[in-house]
Write a protein that holds these residues in place. Structure first.
Motif, PDB file in Angstrom:
ATOM      1  N   ARG A  35       0.841  -1.204   0.000  1.00  0.00           N
ATOM      2  CA  ARG A  35       0.000   0.000   0.000  1.00  0.00           C
ATOM      3  C   ARG A  35       0.878   1.257   0.000  1.00  0.00           C
ATOM      4  NH1 ARG A  35      -1.339   3.532   3.774  1.00  0.00           N
ATOM      5  NH2 ARG A  35      -0.322   2.332   5.406  1.00  0.00           N
ATOM      6  N   GLN A  39       1.497   3.683  -3.270  1.00  0.00           N
ATOM      7  CA  GLN A  39       1.054   5.084  -3.179  1.00  0.00           C
ATOM      8  C   GLN A  39       2.213   6.028  -3.457  1.00  0.00           C
ATOM      9  OE1 GLN A  39      -0.676   5.848   0.684  1.00  0.00           O
ATOM     10  NE2 GLN A  39      -2.460   4.573   0.281  1.00  0.00           N
ATOM     11  N   LYS A 105      -4.341   5.171  -3.835  1.00  0.00           N
ATOM     12  CA  LYS A 105      -4.148   6.612  -3.644  1.00  0.00           C
ATOM     13  C   LYS A 105      -2.804   7.082  -4.185  1.00  0.00           C
ATOM     14  CE  LYS A 105      -6.867   7.096   0.600  1.00  0.00           C
ATOM     15  NZ  LYS A 105      -7.202   5.761   1.154  1.00  0.00           N
ATOM     16  N   SER A 108      -1.962  13.760  -1.959  1.00  0.00           N
ATOM     17  CA  SER A 108      -2.918  14.856  -2.110  1.00  0.00           C
ATOM     18  C   SER A 108      -2.303  16.073  -2.809  1.00  0.00           C
ATOM     19  CB  SER A 108      -3.420  15.276  -0.725  1.00  0.00           C
ATOM     20  OG  SER A 108      -2.320  15.501   0.151  1.00  0.00           O
ATOM     21  N   ASN A 134      10.153  13.655   4.966  1.00  0.00           N
ATOM     22  CA  ASN A 134       9.423  12.400   5.154  1.00  0.00           C
ATOM     23  C   ASN A 134      10.273  11.201   4.720  1.00  0.00           C
ATOM     24  OD1 ASN A 134       7.774  10.478   3.153  1.00  0.00           O
ATOM     25  ND2 ASN A 134       6.519  10.803   4.975  1.00  0.00           N
ATOM     26  N   MET A 195      -0.073  19.253   4.558  1.00  0.00           N
ATOM     27  CA  MET A 195      -0.967  18.082   4.503  1.00  0.00           C
ATOM     28  C   MET A 195      -0.257  16.843   3.966  1.00  0.00           C
ATOM     29  SD  MET A 195      -4.366  19.791   2.873  1.00  0.00           S
ATOM     30  CE  MET A 195      -5.098  21.297   3.520  1.00  0.00           C
ATOM     31  N   GLY A 198       0.294  13.680   6.039  1.00  0.00           N
ATOM     32  CA  GLY A 198      -0.819  12.832   6.458  1.00  0.00           C
ATOM     33  C   GLY A 198      -1.603  13.462   7.586  1.00  0.00           C
ATOM     34  N   SER A 204      -4.541   9.109  12.372  1.00  0.00           N
ATOM     35  CA  SER A 204      -3.726   8.296  11.459  1.00  0.00           C
ATOM     36  C   SER A 204      -3.876   6.823  11.813  1.00  0.00           C
ATOM     37  CB  SER A 204      -2.258   8.731  11.581  1.00  0.00           C
ATOM     38  OG  SER A 204      -1.422   7.765  10.989  1.00  0.00           O
ATOM     39  N   THR A 205      -4.616   6.112  10.952  1.00  0.00           N
ATOM     40  CA  THR A 205      -4.978   4.725  11.280  1.00  0.00           C
ATOM     41  C   THR A 205      -3.782   3.774  11.210  1.00  0.00           C
ATOM     42  OG1 THR A 205      -5.732   4.723   8.989  1.00  0.00           O
ATOM     43  CG2 THR A 205      -7.430   4.743  10.682  1.00  0.00           C
ATOM     44  N   ASN A 206      -2.802   4.106  10.399  1.00  0.00           N
ATOM     45  CA  ASN A 206      -1.718   3.140  10.167  1.00  0.00           C
ATOM     46  C   ASN A 206      -0.476   3.362  11.013  1.00  0.00           C
ATOM     47  OD1 ASN A 206      -2.913   1.713   7.750  1.00  0.00           O
ATOM     48  ND2 ASN A 206      -2.927   3.814   6.991  1.00  0.00           N
ATOM     49  N   LYS A 216       7.494   2.981   9.290  1.00  0.00           N
ATOM     50  CA  LYS A 216       7.613   4.415   9.558  1.00  0.00           C
ATOM     51  C   LYS A 216       8.541   4.599  10.746  1.00  0.00           C
ATOM     52  CE  LYS A 216       3.692   7.015   9.204  1.00  0.00           C
ATOM     53  NZ  LYS A 216       2.228   7.342   9.091  1.00  0.00           N
ATOM     54  N   ASN A 220       3.369  11.230  11.790  1.00  0.00           N
ATOM     55  CA  ASN A 220       3.047  12.316  10.858  1.00  0.00           C
ATOM     56  C   ASN A 220       3.293  13.687  11.509  1.00  0.00           C
ATOM     57  OD1 ASN A 220       2.153  10.068   9.491  1.00  0.00           O
ATOM     58  ND2 ASN A 220      -0.001  10.694   9.374  1.00  0.00           N
TER      59      ASN A 220
HETATM   60  N1  ACO Z   1      -2.252  12.191   0.396  1.00  0.00           N
HETATM   61  C1  ACO Z   1      -3.092  11.170   0.127  1.00  0.00           C
HETATM   62  N2  ACO Z   1      -3.425  10.242   1.043  1.00  0.00           N
HETATM   63  C2  ACO Z   1      -2.860  10.345   2.267  1.00  0.00           C
HETATM   64  C3  ACO Z   1      -1.960  11.364   2.598  1.00  0.00           C
HETATM   65  C4  ACO Z   1      -1.667  12.317   1.605  1.00  0.00           C
HETATM   66  N3  ACO Z   1      -0.855  13.355   1.827  1.00  0.00           N
HETATM   67  N4  ACO Z   1      -1.575  11.196   3.877  1.00  0.00           N
HETATM   68  C5  ACO Z   1      -2.214  10.111   4.334  1.00  0.00           C
HETATM   69  N5  ACO Z   1      -2.997   9.608   3.369  1.00  0.00           N
HETATM   70  C6  ACO Z   1      -3.902   8.473   3.489  1.00  0.00           C
HETATM   71  C7  ACO Z   1      -3.146   7.211   3.828  1.00  0.00           C
HETATM   72  O1  ACO Z   1      -2.677   6.594   2.642  1.00  0.00           O
HETATM   73  C8  ACO Z   1      -4.174   6.402   4.554  1.00  0.00           C
HETATM   74  O2  ACO Z   1      -5.078   5.816   3.638  1.00  0.00           O
HETATM   75  P1  ACO Z   1      -5.166   4.212   3.390  1.00  0.00           P
HETATM   76  O3  ACO Z   1      -5.130   3.560   4.737  1.00  0.00           O
HETATM   77  O4  ACO Z   1      -6.405   4.033   2.618  1.00  0.00           O
HETATM   78  O5  ACO Z   1      -3.956   3.857   2.589  1.00  0.00           O
HETATM   79  C9  ACO Z   1      -4.964   7.461   5.295  1.00  0.00           C
HETATM   80  O6  ACO Z   1      -4.745   8.678   4.597  1.00  0.00           O
HETATM   81  C10 ACO Z   1      -4.563   7.601   6.752  1.00  0.00           C
HETATM   82  O7  ACO Z   1      -3.216   8.056   6.866  1.00  0.00           O
HETATM   83  P2  ACO Z   1      -2.088   7.320   7.725  1.00  0.00           P
HETATM   84  O8  ACO Z   1      -2.687   6.247   8.551  1.00  0.00           O
HETATM   85  O9  ACO Z   1      -1.303   8.361   8.415  1.00  0.00           O
HETATM   86  O10 ACO Z   1      -1.244   6.630   6.531  1.00  0.00           O
HETATM   87  P3  ACO Z   1       0.284   6.199   6.495  1.00  0.00           P
HETATM   88  O11 ACO Z   1       0.709   5.548   7.770  1.00  0.00           O
HETATM   89  O12 ACO Z   1       0.495   5.452   5.240  1.00  0.00           O
HETATM   90  O13 ACO Z   1       1.093   7.599   6.424  1.00  0.00           O
HETATM   91  C11 ACO Z   1       2.363   8.805   4.756  1.00  0.00           C
HETATM   92  C12 ACO Z   1       0.974   8.454   5.304  1.00  0.00           C
HETATM   93  C13 ACO Z   1       3.105   9.625   5.804  1.00  0.00           C
HETATM   94  C14 ACO Z   1       2.193   9.630   3.497  1.00  0.00           C
HETATM   95  C15 ACO Z   1       3.141   7.499   4.489  1.00  0.00           C
HETATM   96  O14 ACO Z   1       2.383   6.636   3.684  1.00  0.00           O
HETATM   97  C16 ACO Z   1       4.468   7.697   3.835  1.00  0.00           C
HETATM   98  O15 ACO Z   1       5.427   8.097   4.471  1.00  0.00           O
HETATM   99  N6  ACO Z   1       4.572   7.366   2.522  1.00  0.00           N
HETATM  100  C17 ACO Z   1       5.800   7.422   1.765  1.00  0.00           C
HETATM  101  C18 ACO Z   1       6.072   8.789   1.214  1.00  0.00           C
HETATM  102  C19 ACO Z   1       5.130   9.193   0.106  1.00  0.00           C
HETATM  103  O16 ACO Z   1       4.250   8.474  -0.323  1.00  0.00           O
HETATM  104  N7  ACO Z   1       5.341  10.371  -0.439  1.00  0.00           N
HETATM  105  C20 ACO Z   1       4.579  10.799  -1.591  1.00  0.00           C
HETATM  106  C21 ACO Z   1       4.602  12.250  -1.759  1.00  0.00           C
HETATM  107  S1  ACO Z   1       6.185  12.905  -1.950  1.00  0.00           S
HETATM  108  C22 ACO Z   1       6.665  12.769  -3.561  1.00  0.00           C
HETATM  109  O17 ACO Z   1       6.312  11.883  -4.223  1.00  0.00           O
HETATM  110  C23 ACO Z   1       7.572  13.816  -4.146  1.00  0.00           C
END
Ligand code: ACO
Length: 311
Positions: A35, A39, A105, A108, A134, A195, A198, A204-206, A216, A220
């Motif tokens: 996941r 994403q 996803k 955002s 991050n 934002m 997260g 934050s569920t995860n 992680k 967040n």
């Molecule tokens: N945009 C879209 N969805 C989000 C965002 C965001 N900014 N933040 C959180 N969410 C979603 C999560 O995916 C989760 O949904 P899901 O359970 O259906 O997958 C829900 O909101 C609840 O959030 P959390 O429980 O906090 O989710 P998670 O532990 O995955 O933390 C985070 C979110 C911090 C973004 C983490 O996934 C992460 O570190 N990911 C890796 C970095 C990343 O993806 N960066 C992308 C942007 S940077 C770039 O690409 C240049």
């Protein structure tokens, strides 16, 4: 027996050793990684669009070359991340299908429009700055292939961040109109950048489970705070104002206090109802469909090579 495996798995993680593709892992750990990595990969690929929007209109050859290189880097990041996800037994084709069908996803942040060339600079400074904040800790994430992919990605992201800041510095030395463009872009991107980390920890569920598994390494809110503390002096040096009346240094905490982003807006954007969601997905879908002949040709070529035994 599973209990034994789980205990051994957690011991490995707690000892800061990496989990590798062939190691035993809890099914939920695997699913969480798929996941998050998917994403993340989708974000890199969709993230090419807002800045790609300015390639044909860059104000000079030099700016165009820089922007092209940067957008190509994002494609590369997406590819390393899809490759990391594939070590978990999923297929890139399938992940792409889920993305274009809106079943997975992406960040955002990429659902906001890029209205002026100053947005290119602000995306480099704030969006890539938030991404670095991050992602640097993800170089120590517990899953080996993800951690290793993040090392190179972070090096390139830090170059992107500097090019954004340098672009803004140049504009701030320009005309009053150029300075106003920078301030306007900062006003529009500041809250969406916050934002990116997260939802607040309590929503934050995860986080709790991902922290226990050391996927992680920070929550967040911890990373959001770090980003604000890092960015305030950069904004001062640049000569722009961050659009938050509650932003101030708190000497007792040793951190900046700051206001909350509009979390209703965040959830609307995450659920598909942001300013550019439909346009971003439609564009990705079209690119995928129009690229079908390339994938077919590459597969046919690979088959022919295999049949003739040539490398
Ligand atoms: N945009 C879209 N969805 C989000 C965002 C965001 N900014 N933040 C959180 N969410 C979603 C999560 O995916 C989760 O949904 P899901 O359970 O259906 O997958 C829900 O909101 C609840 O959030 P959390 O429980 O906090 O989710 P998670 O532990 O995955 O933390 C985070 C979110 C911090 C973004 C983490 O996934 C992460 O570190 N990911 C890796 C970095 C990343 O993806 N960066 C992308 C942007 S940077 C770039 O690409 C240049």
């Amino acid at each position: 027996e599973t209990e034994d495996l789980e205990r051994r798995f957690q011991r490995t993680v707690d000892a800061e050793q990496r989990i590798e593709p062939r190691d035993w892992m809890p099914e939920a750990y695997r699913r969480t990684l798929v996941r998050q990595i998917a994403q993340h990969a989708h974000s890199e690929i969709i993230g090419m669009q807002p800045e790609g929007n300015w390639i044909t209109r860059a104000p000079s050859l030099r700016r165009k070359a820089i922007l092209l290189a940067k957008v190509q880097d994002e494609a590369g990041h997406g590819l390393y991340l899809y490759a990391a996800a594939e070590t978990l037994g999923v297929d890139r084709e399938d992940l792409t299908r889920k993305l274009v069908e809106g079943r997975q996803k992406y960040s955002s942040i990429f659902n906001y429009p890029t209205l002026t060339f100053a947005d290119v600079g602000v995306i480099g400074w704030l969006v890539d700055g938030a991404a670095i904040c991050n992602q640097v800790p993800l170089c120590r994430t517990s899953y080996g292939p993800y951690a290793r992919a993040m090392i190179r990605i972070c090096k390139e992201e830090s170059f992107h961040q500097r090019q954004g800041y340098e672009l803004l510095m140049t504009m701030m030395r320009g005309t009053p109109e150029q300075r106003a463009m920078v301030q306007d872009a900062v006003d529009r991107w500041w809250w969406p950048a916050l934002m990116m980390f997260g939802p607040p920890d309590e929503a934050s569920t995860n986080t709790e489970r991902s922290m226990r598994w050391r996927i992680k390494r920070h929550t967040n809110d911890e990373l959001r705070q770090k980003f604000v503390d890092m960015t305030v002096p950069q904004a001062e040096k640049l000569g722009v104002t961050l659009p938050d009346p509650e932003l101030r240094w708190n000497p007792e905490r040793g951190h900046h206090d700051f206001g909350q982003p509009d979390w209703d807006e965040f959830w609307r954007v995450v659920k598909g109802d942001g300013p550019c969601n439909a346009r971003r997905l439609a564009h990705r879908r079209r690119a995928h469909e129009e690229g079908a002949w390339v994938r077919e040709a590459a597969a046919a070529h690979a088959r022919k090579r295999a049949a003739t035994g040539r490398p």
